[in-house]
Every structure is written in structure tokens, then in C-alpha cells.
Design a protein around this motif. Sequence first.
Motif, short mmCIF file in Angstrom:
data_model
loop_
_atom_site.label_atom_id
_atom_site.label_comp_id
_atom_site.label_asym_id
_atom_site.label_seq_id
_atom_site.Cartn_x
_atom_site.Cartn_y
_atom_site.Cartn_z
N UNK A 122 -7.63 -2.93 -0.17
CA UNK A 122 -8.49 -4.11 -0.02
C UNK A 122 -7.68 -5.32 0.46
N UNK A 123 -6.47 -5.46 -0.05
CA UNK A 123 -5.61 -6.56 0.39
C UNK A 123 -5.28 -6.44 1.87
N UNK A 124 -5.01 -5.23 2.34
CA UNK A 124 -4.73 -5.02 3.77
C UNK A 124 -5.94 -5.37 4.61
N UNK B 184 0.83 -1.20 0.00
CA UNK B 184 0.00 0.00 0.00
C UNK B 184 0.87 1.26 0.00
N UNK B 185 1.95 1.22 0.79
CA UNK B 185 2.86 2.36 0.81
C UNK B 185 3.50 2.58 -0.56
N UNK B 186 3.91 1.48 -1.18
CA UNK B 186 4.50 1.58 -2.52
C UNK B 186 3.50 2.16 -3.51
N UNK B 187 2.24 1.67 -3.44
CA UNK B 187 1.21 2.16 -4.36
C UNK B 187 0.93 3.65 -4.13
N UNK C 70 -4.44 0.93 -8.12
CA UNK C 70 -3.52 0.07 -7.38
C UNK C 70 -3.59 0.35 -5.88
N UNK C 71 -3.80 1.63 -5.51
CA UNK C 71 -3.94 1.97 -4.10
C UNK C 71 -5.20 1.33 -3.52
#
Length: 504
Positions: free
Chosen positions: A228-230, A178-181, A222-223
Motif C-alpha cells: 500500500x505504501x508503494x 516491501x522487499x524486506x517485508x 507487513x507485506x
Amino acid sequence: MCMQRKLFLGVGIVGCLLSISLTGLQAQSAPGAVSPGASTGKADTLPVLSLPQCIDIALKNNITVRQGQLQVQSSTLQLKQSKYNQLPSVNGFASQGFSSGRNINPSTNQFVDVGVRSNNFQLSGSVPIFQGYQLKNLIRQNQTIVKATEKELDATENTVILNVIQQYLAVLTGAEQLTVAKRQAETSQLQVERTQKLVNAGSAPEANLFEIKATLANDQLAVVNAQNTVDLAKLALLQAMNLPGGQAFEIEYIKLPDPRIEGYSATALQVYEAALSTQPQIQAADLRTESARIGIDVAKAGLYPRLSVSGNLSSLYSSVGLSRFIADGTTTENKTQANVLIAGTIQPVTIITTQPGGSYQTYGFFEQLSNTLNRGVSLNLNIPIFTNRQYRTNVTSAIIQQQNAQLTADNTRLQLRQQIETAYTNLLAASNRYQATDASVSSLERAFKAAESRFNAGAINAVDYSLAKLRFDNARAQLVQAKYDYVFRTKILDFYQNKPLSFN
């Protein structure tokens, strides 16, 4: 394995797995960027869970662990009972009855035609002297079973801990992604603003602006996907702790240096040999095999004679029991027995008798108990001659159980060896993948910086710039995954060898 060691194990594994912050990403971090696990605004009030807290909650709530704890308590109770079986056994019996009509006097065994109240008291006991070593072997077997259940509980707790670590790792992985996105989206946003100014000034074609905006939209998507993944990873972590979903929380974020890529210090065979003496599932399987072997000796006890000593006390009371005479003065009685002729005159012959006065009374309750007290001691010898081959069958069945337990232990070793071989092979693959991905990131970073400079100078169009950025962003995301995978494989092999794990 104590709780402190388990928590240290979990923290150590995840601590090493948290080495995910790329030097390049740190250099490019925007001033307002927030690290994974950190929170601002409303999120400041959310509870923050560390890995030890998650493990502790999972161990307390896990049903399988609680069942294992009950199994340990049950086997411990059986061990205590097997020791108590060596002690004498004492039993008491008491009865009270009433009957009317024709009865037997329990004191005289004579028939009486009255109502009878009676009591019967008995006390018996026995002491085992020789039971074919059954009691001794049962104690040994139950001691082994207690140790086996404790090791099985350790293995169950290890499984729960590793599951929590895996879910905790998934949250951290998602947070880093998420940080990368977000950083990618921030970079695209800055580029959109710059391109907008160039278009407004007439220095760049409007097509470049549309291309950069499309790149920004893709980064924003992507964010959303990363968020959603988190969320899904947090739900899985709550479920691993047996907590209801929907609870808002944050996890403690730990940042460590990048891992060093070097050859592993042991071979797969060396790791396996070390694991044989440390892994609780192996120890539990061996203890179960030993317990089954002792079970053969327990079954053989049925073939030996048994010697014991027993004794008993008994007494009774009856309302028509034995009676005694109570004297109360004397009585004189004149009784004519015959007439005799004396000097022509008939004279009576009188006999004077004196008898004690009194009455008959039944003995009291405690007097009867004392008078009817019976004692007995016996030495009992039981010799099995023919028992329908029951004991022989028990011995054969115990041998089969021991062989089955040995096969289970062999299969446990086989599974462990295969798991270690797979983990070792995965480690080699992860090492190669991480080194290749790290080199790719370095090359693509230089290529992206060159493309960015050329795009800002108007030497290339927006499409070429977007492709260079996309390749670089994908490579950074792949590096995060490769690093997690490599460190995880390393620490799994350390775990099999029972090595102390640290954050360094």
C-alpha cells in the motif's frame, strides 16, 4: 542551469540515495526474491520510468514552470521593445470625405454651394534626441529583469526536480521496505513448514506452531502495508509529474554500495558562502534589487528636459479645387464703343478684340497633391517646470521599491542560511543515527542467528524466537530509513554548493 545539468543533478542525488541494499539482506535473499523495481509475469509489459524521464515529464507538465517560461518570454519582449523605442516613429494619416450644400473649398478657403469630395493625406515622424537617459536606463533595467526571470525559472525548476526526486525516493524506499517485508514473510513461511514437520513428528509442541503462524500472519500484514505504501508513493510521483493517477508503471531500480560514514568536508558557514554564488533564488533576488536601483534612474529622467526632432508632410485634394484654362483657338468680337460726327455724318467707332478660346478645368488628383504638398521640420524642447510633483513622487516611489527589493533579497539569504543550518544539523543527527542503527543491526543479526539455532535445537520456545526475529526485522527496516536519510542530507548540502553528484 541547462536541462542536462538538471537531469544529472536528479540522477546523481537519487543514485546515491539508492545505496540501500544491506549486505546481510543480500546474504539472506531467497532464490526467488525479486528486487524492487523488477517485475515478472504480467508486469513485464509495464513501462519503466527512469529518474531523468520523470524529471523531464514533470518539467514539461508543471504549470508553474510553464508560467515561468512565459514570464521569461514576456520580459524578453519588453527588452526588445525598449530597444525599439530608440528608433524614429513614423505615422501616416489619410481621409476621404463628401459633403453637399454650402461648403468651404479646401483649396481656396472660399464658400461654394456644390457637393465636394475631398481627400487629406499626412505623414509625420519624430526622433528622440535626449530623454534624460530614460531610454538607455530602461534598456539596462529590462536586461536585468530578463536575467532575473531566467534565474527565477531555474529556481522553480529546481523545486520541481527536488519534489520529483523526493517522490521517486519514496517509491524506492517503499519498494525496499516491501522487499524486506517479503523476505521476512519467506523466512517465517520456511520456519512454519519446518515447525509443522517437527510437530507432526512429535519433536516440538503444537504451541510453537501456533506462535510461528502468528508471526507469519504479522509478516504477511507487513507485506500488505508495504505494498500500500508503494502504491501511494507511485500515485504521489504521478501527481508530481502532473499525470492522472491510476496508471500502471515501474521505476528504474539502481543498486549502489553502502555509503561511507565520515565527517562532512565543509562547515555550515562554508556551505552557505558557496551557496550564495550558485543558488538561482539568490541571484534572482540580487538581480531584482539591481533592477529596482536602475528604476530610480528611470524615474529621475522625468526631471530632465526632453529634446526631439519632428517632421511632417501633408497634401490634399478637392473636387472643387483650383482650376486652369485650356486654350482652344481664338474668337473675334466687334464692339461699338461710341458714335462720332465726321463731315456732317455720324460714324460709329468700332473696336475689334481678339480673345483666346478654351475652357477652365480642375487640376487632376495627383496634380493637386503635388501643388498642395506641405513640408515642415521642428526641433522640440520640453522643459518640466511644475508638474504637480508627479516626477518627484515617482522618484520617491522607485526608491521605496528598491529598498523593498533589498529587504526581499536579505530575507532570501536569511531563509537559505537557516535551511543550510537545519540541513547540516540534520546531517549530523542522521550520521549518528545511521551508525547506531548499523551497529544495532549487526548485534541483532548475531542474536537472531543464535536464537534461530537454539530454536531449531529446541533450546528455546517459539515466543523467544519470534521476539528475536521481530527485533532484527525492525532494526533492518530502521537501517534502510537511516541510510536514505543520511545520504539525502549529504547530497542536499552538496547541492547547495553546486558540487557534481555521482553514483559513487
